[in-house]
Motif scaffolding. Structure first.
Motif, PDB file in Angstrom:
ATOM      1  N   UNK A  31       9.462 -17.428  -6.999  1.00 45.67           N
ATOM      2  CA  UNK A  31       9.136 -17.741  -5.606  1.00 45.67           C
ATOM      3  C   UNK A  31       8.994 -16.425  -4.827  1.00 45.67           C
ATOM      4  N   UNK A  32       7.750 -16.098  -4.467  1.00 50.77           N
ATOM      5  CA  UNK A  32       7.475 -14.883  -3.707  1.00 50.77           C
ATOM      6  C   UNK A  32       7.464 -15.190  -2.228  1.00 50.77           C
ATOM      7  N   UNK A  33       8.049 -14.316  -1.445  1.00 52.89           N
ATOM      8  CA  UNK A  33       8.003 -14.426   0.010  1.00 52.89           C
ATOM      9  C   UNK A  33       7.033 -13.358   0.510  1.00 52.89           C
ATOM     10  N   UNK A  34       5.984 -13.775   1.217  1.00 54.33           N
ATOM     11  CA  UNK A  34       4.963 -12.832   1.677  1.00 54.33           C
ATOM     12  C   UNK A  34       4.686 -12.938   3.169  1.00 54.33           C
ATOM     13  N   UNK A  35       5.432 -13.765   3.872  1.00 53.85           N
ATOM     14  CA  UNK A  35       5.192 -13.940   5.294  1.00 53.85           C
ATOM     15  C   UNK A  35       3.951 -14.778   5.552  1.00 53.85           C
ATOM     16  N   UNK A  36       3.700 -15.112   6.810  1.00 52.46           N
ATOM     17  CA  UNK A  36       2.567 -15.964   7.150  1.00 52.46           C
ATOM     18  C   UNK A  36       1.252 -15.192   7.213  1.00 52.46           C
ATOM     19  N   UNK A  41       4.466 -11.030  16.568  1.00 52.76           N
ATOM     20  CA  UNK A  41       5.150  -9.758  16.782  1.00 52.76           C
ATOM     21  C   UNK A  41       6.650  -9.972  16.978  1.00 52.76           C
ATOM     22  N   UNK A  42       7.415  -9.038  16.442  1.00 49.54           N
ATOM     23  CA  UNK A  42       8.865  -8.947  16.600  1.00 49.54           C
ATOM     24  C   UNK A  42       9.632 -10.106  15.962  1.00 49.54           C
ATOM     25  N   UNK A  43       8.997 -10.848  15.072  1.00 54.35           N
ATOM     26  CA  UNK A  43       9.683 -11.915  14.333  1.00 54.35           C
ATOM     27  C   UNK A  43       9.812 -11.473  12.879  1.00 54.35           C
ATOM     28  N   UNK A  44      11.040 -11.299  12.381  1.00 54.94           N
ATOM     29  CA  UNK A  44      11.211 -10.914  10.976  1.00 54.94           C
ATOM     30  C   UNK A  44      10.923 -12.093  10.045  1.00 54.94           C
ATOM     31  N   UNK A  45      10.090 -11.831   9.034  1.00 55.82           N
ATOM     32  CA  UNK A  45       9.730 -12.856   8.045  1.00 55.82           C
ATOM     33  C   UNK A  45      10.286 -12.448   6.686  1.00 55.82           C
ATOM     34  N   UNK A  46      10.858 -13.391   5.930  1.00 58.44           N
ATOM     35  CA  UNK A  46      11.260 -13.057   4.558  1.00 58.44           C
ATOM     36  C   UNK A  46      10.053 -12.493   3.811  1.00 58.44           C
ATOM     37  N   UNK A  47      10.289 -11.378   3.106  1.00 59.30           N
ATOM     38  CA  UNK A  47       9.192 -10.688   2.439  1.00 59.30           C
ATOM     39  C   UNK A  47       9.729  -9.983   1.203  1.00 59.30           C
ATOM     40  N   UNK A  48       9.007 -10.105   0.093  1.00 61.88           N
ATOM     41  CA  UNK A  48       9.374  -9.423  -1.157  1.00 61.88           C
ATOM     42  C   UNK A  48       8.345  -8.338  -1.451  1.00 61.88           C
ATOM     43  N   UNK A  49       8.825  -7.150  -1.750  1.00 60.82           N
ATOM     44  CA  UNK A  49       7.935  -6.050  -2.143  1.00 60.82           C
ATOM     45  C   UNK A  49       8.013  -5.896  -3.659  1.00 60.82           C
ATOM     46  N   UNK A  96       5.492  -5.050  14.347  1.00 64.79           N
ATOM     47  CA  UNK A  96       5.984  -4.367  15.538  1.00 64.79           C
ATOM     48  C   UNK A  96       4.895  -4.312  16.609  1.00 64.79           C
ATOM     49  N   UNK A  97       3.667  -4.207  16.167  1.00 69.72           N
ATOM     50  CA  UNK A  97       2.504  -4.163  17.047  1.00 69.72           C
ATOM     51  C   UNK A  97       1.272  -4.314  16.177  1.00 69.72           C
ATOM     52  N   UNK A  98       0.078  -4.246  16.752  1.00 71.46           N
ATOM     53  CA  UNK A  98      -1.121  -4.443  15.942  1.00 71.46           C
ATOM     54  C   UNK A  98      -1.286  -3.392  14.840  1.00 71.46           C
ATOM     55  N   UNK A  99      -0.644  -2.238  14.994  1.00 75.08           N
ATOM     56  CA  UNK A  99      -0.816  -1.155  14.034  1.00 75.08           C
ATOM     57  C   UNK A  99       0.482  -0.675  13.401  1.00 75.08           C
ATOM     58  N   UNK A 100       1.508  -1.516  13.381  1.00 75.14           N
ATOM     59  CA  UNK A 100       2.769  -1.125  12.751  1.00 75.14           C
ATOM     60  C   UNK A 100       3.546  -2.360  12.323  1.00 75.14           C
ATOM     61  N   UNK A 101       4.083  -2.300  11.100  1.00 73.80           N
ATOM     62  CA  UNK A 101       4.943  -3.349  10.570  1.00 73.80           C
ATOM     63  C   UNK A 101       6.113  -2.676   9.858  1.00 73.80           C
ATOM     64  N   UNK A 102       7.318  -3.174  10.091  1.00 71.23           N
ATOM     65  CA  UNK A 102       8.511  -2.606   9.477  1.00 71.23           C
ATOM     66  C   UNK A 102       9.044  -3.513   8.390  1.00 71.23           C
ATOM     67  N   UNK A 103       9.450  -2.892   7.275  1.00 70.47           N
ATOM     68  CA  UNK A 103      10.128  -3.616   6.202  1.00 70.47           C
ATOM     69  C   UNK A 103      11.579  -3.168   6.188  1.00 70.47           C
TER      70      UNK A 103
END
Length: 124
Positions: A31-36, A41-49, A96-103
């Motif tokens: 089961x992979x978590x990849x977000x929607x 913005x600013x909502x943390x989604x379960x995500x697997x790298x 975080x914004x249109x040009x940044x995402x944090x893991x």
């Protein structure tokens, strides 16, 4: 495995201090978590790298992102880190914004990704 030293977000330190602490996640077999497809913005989604080729590229929100910055000492996830021999890291991706995402994942610094016009190269 981790690289980067510049910042796409000058106020990352302040954002990280005010962000809520998230509980550690574990890898769930098959089961992979990849977000929607369209993250908010600013909502943390379960995500697997997937770490087999390193942690430089991710697919999130329907587009490729490339690692831009690593913020040592900033931990948003508390708990036990993913198994050291796993080829996946279970954490959270936050737009975080249109040009940044944090893991963020347990036992790791915050990794900041920026959109890429390129696709990742294959790995051997």
């Amino acid at each position: 495995m981790l690289t980067g030293c510049s910042s796409a977000s000058d106020n990352q330190g302040e954002e990280a201090r005010s962000a809520p602490t998230l509980p550690a996640r574990t890898v769930v077999k098959d089961k992979w978590q990849e977000g929607p497809a369209k993250p908010r913005q600013h909502k943390p989604y379960p995500y697997d790298i997937y770490t087999h080729c390193g942690i430089k590229w991710v697919m999130f929100g329907g587009r490729w992102w490339v690692l831009d910055s690593v913020f040592p000492g900033v931990e948003q996830v508390k708990g036990e880190p993913s198994a050291p021999h796993s080829q996946r890291i279970a954490g959270y991706m936050t737009l975080i914004g249109p040009d940044a995402a944090n893991f963020d994942a347990a036992g790791m610094p915050t990794l900041q990704f920026v959109p890429s016009k390129d696709e990742p190269p294959g790995c051997a």
